[in-house]
Motif scaffolding. Structure first.
Motif, mmCIF file in Angstrom:
data_model
loop_
_atom_site.group_PDB
_atom_site.id
_atom_site.type_symbol
_atom_site.label_atom_id
_atom_site.label_comp_id
_atom_site.label_asym_id
_atom_site.label_seq_id
_atom_site.Cartn_x
_atom_site.Cartn_y
_atom_site.Cartn_z
ATOM 1 N N ARG A 92 0.801 -1.224 0.000
ATOM 2 C CA ARG A 92 0.000 0.000 0.000
ATOM 3 C C ARG A 92 0.840 1.284 0.000
ATOM 4 N NH1 ARG A 92 -5.950 -0.418 0.807
ATOM 5 N NH2 ARG A 92 -6.250 -2.538 -0.008
ATOM 6 N N GLU A 93 0.684 2.139 1.004
ATOM 7 C CA GLU A 93 1.345 3.447 1.005
ATOM 8 C C GLU A 93 2.865 3.339 0.955
ATOM 9 O OE1 GLU A 93 -1.154 2.643 2.942
ATOM 10 O OE2 GLU A 93 -2.736 4.111 2.504
ATOM 11 N N LYS A 94 3.404 2.175 1.298
ATOM 12 C CA LYS A 94 4.855 2.002 1.298
ATOM 13 C C LYS A 94 5.403 1.555 -0.056
ATOM 14 C CE LYS A 94 5.055 0.861 6.224
ATOM 15 N NZ LYS A 94 5.484 -0.140 7.238
ATOM 16 N N SER A 95 4.514 1.396 -1.052
ATOM 17 C CA SER A 95 4.921 0.864 -2.348
ATOM 18 C C SER A 95 6.022 1.679 -3.016
ATOM 19 C CB SER A 95 3.721 0.784 -3.301
ATOM 20 O OG SER A 95 2.749 -0.107 -2.810
ATOM 21 N N TRP A 96 5.999 2.990 -2.807
ATOM 22 C CA TRP A 96 6.953 3.863 -3.483
ATOM 23 C C TRP A 96 7.856 4.590 -2.482
ATOM 24 C CZ3 TRP A 96 7.285 3.463 -8.697
ATOM 25 C CH2 TRP A 96 6.217 2.846 -9.356
ATOM 26 N N GLU A 97 8.105 3.950 -1.348
ATOM 27 C CA GLU A 97 9.008 4.526 -0.355
ATOM 28 C C GLU A 97 10.454 4.230 -0.726
ATOM 29 O OE1 GLU A 97 8.258 3.423 3.654
ATOM 30 O OE2 GLU A 97 6.467 4.677 3.846
ATOM 31 N N ALA A 98 11.262 5.254 -0.857
ATOM 32 C CA ALA A 98 12.688 5.083 -1.152
ATOM 33 C C ALA A 98 13.448 4.881 0.159
ATOM 34 C CB ALA A 98 13.224 6.296 -1.886
ATOM 35 N N PRO A 99 14.465 4.032 0.151
ATOM 36 C CA PRO A 99 15.202 3.724 1.380
ATOM 37 C C PRO A 99 15.741 4.962 2.094
ATOM 38 C CG PRO A 99 15.866 2.245 -0.390
ATOM 39 C CD PRO A 99 14.981 3.279 -0.999
ATOM 40 N N ASP A 100 16.218 5.943 1.327
ATOM 41 C CA ASP A 100 16.793 7.151 1.929
ATOM 42 C C ASP A 100 15.880 8.360 1.784
ATOM 43 O OD1 ASP A 100 19.152 5.693 2.531
ATOM 44 O OD2 ASP A 100 19.859 6.001 0.491
ATOM 45 N N GLY A 101 14.605 8.102 1.509
ATOM 46 C CA GLY A 101 13.665 9.196 1.301
ATOM 47 C C GLY A 101 13.651 9.633 -0.151
ATOM 48 N N ALA A 102 12.486 9.981 -0.652
ATOM 49 C CA ALA A 102 12.336 10.311 -2.071
ATOM 50 C C ALA A 102 12.265 11.811 -2.291
ATOM 51 C CB ALA A 102 11.079 9.651 -2.630
ATOM 52 N N VAL A 103 12.793 12.233 -3.429
ATOM 53 C CA VAL A 103 12.640 13.606 -3.890
ATOM 54 C C VAL A 103 11.261 13.726 -4.532
ATOM 55 C CG1 VAL A 103 13.510 15.365 -5.485
ATOM 56 C CG2 VAL A 103 15.112 13.852 -4.274
ATOM 57 N N THR A 104 10.509 14.762 -4.182
ATOM 58 C CA THR A 104 9.139 14.924 -4.668
ATOM 59 C C THR A 104 9.051 15.999 -5.751
ATOM 60 O OG1 THR A 104 8.598 16.660 -3.073
ATOM 61 C CG2 THR A 104 8.326 14.356 -2.336
ATOM 62 N N LYS A 105 7.869 16.087 -6.353
ATOM 63 C CA LYS A 105 7.663 17.127 -7.360
ATOM 64 C C LYS A 105 7.779 18.518 -6.744
ATOM 65 C CE LYS A 105 2.540 16.803 -7.324
ATOM 66 N NZ LYS A 105 2.362 15.580 -6.505
ATOM 67 N N GLU A 106 7.390 18.646 -5.480
ATOM 68 C CA GLU A 106 7.540 19.932 -4.800
ATOM 69 C C GLU A 106 9.017 20.294 -4.635
ATOM 70 O OE1 GLU A 106 3.557 18.502 -4.308
ATOM 71 O OE2 GLU A 106 5.440 17.508 -3.769
ATOM 72 N N ASP A 107 9.828 19.301 -4.279
ATOM 73 C CA ASP A 107 11.272 19.531 -4.156
ATOM 74 C C ASP A 107 11.871 20.017 -5.473
ATOM 75 O OD1 ASP A 107 11.276 18.598 -1.487
ATOM 76 O OD2 ASP A 107 11.575 16.524 -2.159
ATOM 77 N N LEU A 108 11.319 19.519 -6.577
ATOM 78 C CA LEU A 108 11.837 19.855 -7.907
ATOM 79 C C LEU A 108 11.238 21.140 -8.473
ATOM 80 C CD1 LEU A 108 11.783 16.286 -9.513
ATOM 81 C CD2 LEU A 108 13.811 17.563 -8.787
ATOM 82 N N GLY A 109 10.374 21.775 -7.698
ATOM 83 C CA GLY A 109 9.746 23.001 -8.158
ATOM 84 C C GLY A 109 8.571 22.787 -9.080
ATOM 85 N N LEU A 110 7.978 21.592 -9.025
ATOM 86 C CA LEU A 110 6.854 21.256 -9.908
ATOM 87 C C LEU A 110 5.516 21.247 -9.174
ATOM 88 C CD1 LEU A 110 8.504 18.312 -11.910
ATOM 89 C CD2 LEU A 110 8.158 20.668 -12.693
ATOM 90 N N GLY A 111 5.492 21.781 -7.959
ATOM 91 C CA GLY A 111 4.271 21.731 -7.156
ATOM 92 C C GLY A 111 3.087 22.415 -7.798
ATOM 93 N N ASN A 112 3.335 23.464 -8.575
ATOM 94 C CA ASN A 112 2.246 24.203 -9.222
ATOM 95 C C ASN A 112 2.183 23.955 -10.731
ATOM 96 O OD1 ASN A 112 1.386 25.531 -6.804
ATOM 97 N ND2 ASN A 112 3.158 26.891 -6.986
#
Length: 321
Positions: free
Chosen positions: A282-302
């Motif tokens: 379930r929610e852990k399906s896309w959990e990266a071992p060291d934490g994932a970079v998100t679209k918000e981190d990449l400046g794609l939030g909007n």
């Protein structure tokens, strides 16, 4: 002088999406690698100023030559072509070898600054070996190779691309018409409430993530994992959104993995196990071992992405159903 971005599979969904995004900006010279430089897609790229080069991912030396002078490389392999021809175990061998060829050639590219490797989560590790899904395993083998090369790892971003909306065009996922009820059903070994991260339209959205990765090396390097998704949905809602867009009635019918596999030999087990994995983890399906970079981190939030419903609307259902 512009830096050189080289894209493997430049005429495929992922590669073409990145190239189209990079062309908008004009920051990079672009080299597209493809098996057939005479295809209509290859010629269309060439007409836009893209350098189109023939290369074979089964041949490391051809990649070394094709990567020459590259500052950024986008790496991708295709599990499903050898899977359809040879079955899962041979396909793992072929894709693993291809991915390692790409990684080795990238490592030998003296000008390389950034390598994006399109891969998937390690389902085996997430489930203590319960789900060794072949199209995940092959890419994970390549992940391990990259991590063993510290110099290459420092230049690598691992890109996890989530659910493709156009998966619905493949028989195991395409809703099935039931004449007696004048409605559609979708069979699945997973429950209807399984959380799904969706990329929406892969052709429109993947390039936005990949190009943002290149533009934010301080966020995406060294060895970081980016999870590319535009929305969070569920297995059942994917179907209901499809029904709304196409104007059909549709019901989600859960079955077991054995029955699902029997209906679509080979493909049913491959995709059915993936659905079971997502059901159990379930929610852990896309959990990266060291934490994932998100679209918000990449400046794609909007960013305005082409979402699931819009992607469904773009597909030609008259030809698919």
């Amino acid at each position: 002088m512009s830096k050189l971005l080289t894209v493997i599979g430049g005429t495929g969904t992922q590669g073409l999406s990145l190239i189209n995004e990079a062309l908008k900006d004009g920051k990079y010279k672009i080299r597209a690698l493809t098996r057939n430089t005479n295809s209509s897609k290859a010629k269309a790229l060439a007409s836009k100023g893209v350098e189109v080069v023939q290369a074979d991912i089964n041949d490391k030396q051809s990649l070394v030559r094709a990567f020459e002078g590259s500052h950024a490389i986008y790496g991708i392999t295709d599990f499903f072509e050898p899977f359809g021809a040879h079955g899962p175990q041979k396909a793992i061998e072929i894709e693993t070898a291809q991915g390692i060829n790409i990684a080795k050639a990238a490592a030998e590219t003296s000008t390389l600054e950034h390598y994006i490797w399109s891969t998937l989560p390690n389902a085996g590790k997430a489930t203590n070996g319960k789900y060794m899904i072949p199209h995940f395993v092959a890419k994970n083998n390549v992940d391990d190779y990259i991590r063993s090369d510290k110099s290459l790892l420092a230049k690598t971003t691992f890109l996890w691309i989530t659910w493709y909306v156009n998966n619905y065009q493949y028989p195991v996922f395409t809703p099935i018409y039931v004449k007696s009820s004048k409605s559609y059903i979708q069979l699945s070994p997973a429950a209807s409430d399984v959380p799904i991260k969706s990329i929406g339209s892969p052709s429109a959205n993947i390039g936005k993530f990949a190009y943002a990765i290149l533009n934010k090396p301080d966020i995406s390097l060294p060895g970081k994992t980016v999870v590319a998704y535009t929305e969070e949905t569920t297995t059942g809602k994917l179907l209901q959104d499809w029904a709304e867009v196409t104007g059909n009635k549709a019901s989600y019918v859960q079955t077991n993995l054995e029955e699902f596999s029997a209906i679509w030999p080979g493909w049913g087990l491959e995709m059915g196990e993936m659905m079971k994995l997502w059901d159990e983890v379930r929610e852990k399906s896309w959990e990266a071992p060291d934490g994932a970079v998100t679209k918000e981190d990449l400046g794609l939030g909007n960013e305005k992405f082409v979402d699931t419903k819009a992607a469904y609307a773009e597909m030609n259902w008259a030809e698919i159903l």
